[in-house]
Design an enzyme around this catalytic site. Sequence first.
Site, PDB file in Angstrom:
ATOM      1  CG  ASP A  36     -81.987  64.154 -10.226  1.00 42.42           C
ATOM      2  OD1 ASP A  36     -81.193  63.828 -11.127  1.00 42.42           O
ATOM      3  OD2 ASP A  36     -81.603  64.602  -9.116  1.00 42.42           O
ATOM      4  CG  ASP A 220     -79.202  65.470  -6.039  1.00 40.49           C
ATOM      5  OD1 ASP A 220     -78.153  64.904  -6.410  1.00 40.49           O
ATOM      6  OD2 ASP A 220     -80.311  65.294  -6.584  1.00 40.49           O
TER       7      ASP A 220
HETATM    8  C1  0GQ Z   1     -75.656  66.111 -16.430  1.00 38.18           C
HETATM    9  C2  0GQ Z   1     -75.225  65.171 -15.371  1.00 38.18           C
HETATM   10  C3  0GQ Z   1     -75.984  65.345 -14.058  1.00 38.18           C
HETATM   11  C4  0GQ Z   1     -75.882  66.784 -13.629  1.00 38.18           C
HETATM   12  C5  0GQ Z   1     -75.466  64.384 -12.987  1.00 38.18           C
HETATM   13  N1  0GQ Z   1     -76.227  64.521 -11.753  1.00 38.18           N
HETATM   14  C6  0GQ Z   1     -76.057  63.622 -10.782  1.00 38.18           C
HETATM   15  O1  0GQ Z   1     -75.318  62.657 -10.869  1.00 38.18           O
HETATM   16  C7  0GQ Z   1     -76.839  63.817  -9.520  1.00 38.18           C
HETATM   17  C8  0GQ Z   1     -78.214  63.222  -9.672  1.00 38.18           C
HETATM   18  O2  0GQ Z   1     -79.038  63.733  -8.656  1.00 38.18           O
HETATM   19  C9  0GQ Z   1     -78.214  61.683  -9.587  1.00 38.18           C
HETATM   20  C10 0GQ Z   1     -79.626  61.197  -9.806  1.00 38.18           C
HETATM   21  C11 0GQ Z   1     -79.798  59.706  -9.604  1.00 38.18           C
HETATM   22  C12 0GQ Z   1     -79.074  58.888 -10.666  1.00 38.18           C
HETATM   23  C13 0GQ Z   1     -79.362  57.383 -10.544  1.00 38.18           C
HETATM   24  C14 0GQ Z   1     -80.856  57.118 -10.565  1.00 38.18           C
HETATM   25  C15 0GQ Z   1     -81.608  57.888  -9.530  1.00 38.18           C
HETATM   26  C16 0GQ Z   1     -81.290  59.384  -9.626  1.00 38.18           C
HETATM   27  N2  0GQ Z   1     -77.734  61.307  -8.257  1.00 38.18           N
HETATM   28  C17 0GQ Z   1     -76.667  60.499  -8.110  1.00 38.18           C
HETATM   29  O3  0GQ Z   1     -76.095  59.920  -9.014  1.00 38.18           O
HETATM   30  C18 0GQ Z   1     -76.143  60.409  -6.666  1.00 38.18           C
HETATM   31  C19 0GQ Z   1     -75.645  59.104  -6.289  1.00 38.18           C
HETATM   32  N3  0GQ Z   1     -76.659  58.071  -6.446  1.00 38.18           N
HETATM   33  C20 0GQ Z   1     -77.532  57.789  -5.447  1.00 38.18           C
HETATM   34  O4  0GQ Z   1     -77.661  58.425  -4.425  1.00 38.18           O
HETATM   35  C21 0GQ Z   1     -78.396  56.563  -5.717  1.00 38.18           C
HETATM   36  C22 0GQ Z   1     -79.723  57.031  -6.244  1.00 38.18           C
HETATM   37  C23 0GQ Z   1     -80.478  55.885  -6.747  1.00 38.18           C
HETATM   38  C24 0GQ Z   1     -81.786  55.789  -6.410  1.00 38.18           C
HETATM   39  C25 0GQ Z   1     -82.568  54.741  -6.879  1.00 38.18           C
HETATM   40  C26 0GQ Z   1     -81.988  53.772  -7.677  1.00 38.18           C
HETATM   41  C27 0GQ Z   1     -80.627  53.857  -8.017  1.00 38.18           C
HETATM   42  C28 0GQ Z   1     -79.877  54.934  -7.555  1.00 38.18           C
HETATM   43  N4  0GQ Z   1     -78.543  55.791  -4.485  1.00 38.18           N
HETATM   44  C29 0GQ Z   1     -77.881  54.634  -4.389  1.00 38.18           C
HETATM   45  O5  0GQ Z   1     -77.139  54.254  -5.279  1.00 38.18           O
HETATM   46  N5  0GQ Z   1     -78.101  53.940  -3.230  1.00 38.18           N
HETATM   47  C30 0GQ Z   1     -77.670  52.561  -3.135  1.00 38.18           C
HETATM   48  C31 0GQ Z   1     -76.599  52.457  -2.083  1.00 38.18           C
HETATM   49  C32 0GQ Z   1     -77.183  52.956  -0.765  1.00 38.18           C
HETATM   50  N6  0GQ Z   1     -76.151  52.857   0.257  1.00 38.18           N
HETATM   51  C33 0GQ Z   1     -77.636  54.417  -0.931  1.00 38.18           C
HETATM   52  C34 0GQ Z   1     -78.677  54.495  -2.023  1.00 38.18           C
HETATM   53  C35 0GQ Z   1     -73.998  64.677 -12.715  1.00 38.18           C
HETATM   54  O6  0GQ Z   1     -73.652  65.443 -11.858  1.00 38.18           O
HETATM   55  N7  0GQ Z   1     -73.147  63.972 -13.465  1.00 38.18           N
HETATM   56  C36 0GQ Z   1     -71.710  64.208 -13.418  1.00 38.18           C
HETATM   57  C37 0GQ Z   1     -70.987  62.956 -13.023  1.00 38.18           C
HETATM   58  C38 0GQ Z   1     -70.605  62.028 -13.915  1.00 38.18           C
HETATM   59  N8  0GQ Z   1     -69.921  60.891 -13.586  1.00 38.18           N
HETATM   60  C39 0GQ Z   1     -69.689  60.691 -12.283  1.00 38.18           C
HETATM   61  C40 0GQ Z   1     -68.980  59.435 -11.844  1.00 38.18           C
HETATM   62  N9  0GQ Z   1     -70.044  61.572 -11.290  1.00 38.18           N
HETATM   63  C41 0GQ Z   1     -70.728  62.679 -11.705  1.00 38.18           C
HETATM   64  N10 0GQ Z   1     -71.176  63.524 -10.791  1.00 38.18           N
END
Ligand code: 0GQ
Length: 331
Positions: A36, A220
């Site tokens: 990631d 990302d």
């Molecule tokens: C140290 C924190 C770190 C940098 C954090 N980074 C991220 O959130 C980006 C990171 O790339 C994460 C990595 C994911 C996390 C879940 C598990 C798979 C990897 N990406 C996301 O959260 C983007 C949104 N999620 C997604 O894109 C997830 C990924 C996923 C894949 C498989 C299973 C479950 C989820 N996809 C879905 O939920 N999907 C289901 C719905 C469908 N229509 C699209 C696909 C952040 O910015 N957090 C700040 C943050 C906190 N709170 C919130 C509410 N927003 C925030 N941005």
Amino acid sequence: DTGSAAATPIDPRFDIAYVTPVTIGTPPQTLQLDLDTGSSDLWVFSSHTPASQVRGQQIYSPDKSTTSKLLDGHTWSIRYGDGSGSRGNVYTDNFAIGGIMVETQAVETAEEVSSSFTTEDNIDGLVGLGFSTLNTVSPEGQLTFFDNAKPKLDAPVFTADLKYMKEGTYDFGFIDESKYTGEITYVPVDTDPGYWTFTSSGYGVGSGTFSSSPITGIADTGTSLVYLPTAIVTAYYRQVEGATNSRSYGGYVFPCNSTLPPFVFGIGEAKFTIPPSYMSYAAVTDGSPTCFGGLQSSSGIGINIWGDVALKAAFVVFNGEEPPTIGWANK
Ligand SMILES: CC[C@H](C)[C@H](NC(=O)C[C@H](O)[C@H](CC1CCCCC1)NC(=O)CCNC(=O)[C@H](Cc1ccccc1)NC(=O)N1CCC(N)CC1)C(=O)NCc1cnc(C)nc1N
């Protein structure tokens, strides 16, 4: 050193995420982790994760590794953009991807994971490949696998060759010329606050005119879709028969049999095309005639995200030299 590892879609129906086999500890324990570039914690389901929160995931047991060491007094806690999260303790241990071994990698063991991790039984954890400034370990932040491996890599780079509903590859330490066509276009990366942030040179919808306007966002691999400014997203779905921005589904949906235009984005002078098949992400529920778009609005997020739907349309070089840059090539 150089190394390669598979990036395999976790779901045969649509590319929600990709997992890569890694080994941890002595003797090696193999887990399937989601690499990631949008975060910087390496965390795993472990023998410390409550059994009620584990549903088929592989776990890392530090007590079964002769090379594991507890990083005393250190904890981590992370929240992701989709509201999921996890927290726990920290060990160091041997950690390898594609034959690249780091002896004292900080491996964050989960003491608690949110429900969406429990239900996603194909993901055993994450390998954060963002910049180490984003690492959540306290009281001292830890280095990512890439930062630890960099000094032993032939070149301080890793590349992503993600594919549509097929197995792709992450390469470390080298650029495989057989994986792309033409030239790689490199653009600057802003490492603040710690994502691979770059600026695209513009976009086009189908065969329409290309609009040259800077679009700053993050590359990302951990995000499934592309999230861009509302003006761009409405311009795209205006060309899709029956498209609506659905409050109930949380984004743009359209009849699955609608004709979709390709989406073009620019990197410098180069152009990349996301084909209609990638832009029709998935049926909203199995068998539904309504499909969810691979391009959605970033207005609720605060940053633009070039996720897997865009990344799999290119060969992408994450260049860790000083200053870091990101390279894009057609394939
Ligand atoms: C140290 C924190 C770190 C940098 C954090 N980074 C991220 O959130 C980006 C990171 O790339 C994460 C990595 C994911 C996390 C879940 C598990 C798979 C990897 N990406 C996301 O959260 C983007 C949104 N999620 C997604 O894109 C997830 C990924 C996923 C894949 C498989 C299973 C479950 C989820 N996809 C879905 O939920 N999907 C289901 C719905 C469908 N229509 C699209 C696909 C952040 O910015 N957090 C700040 C943050 C906190 N709170 C919130 C509410 N927003 C925030 N941005």
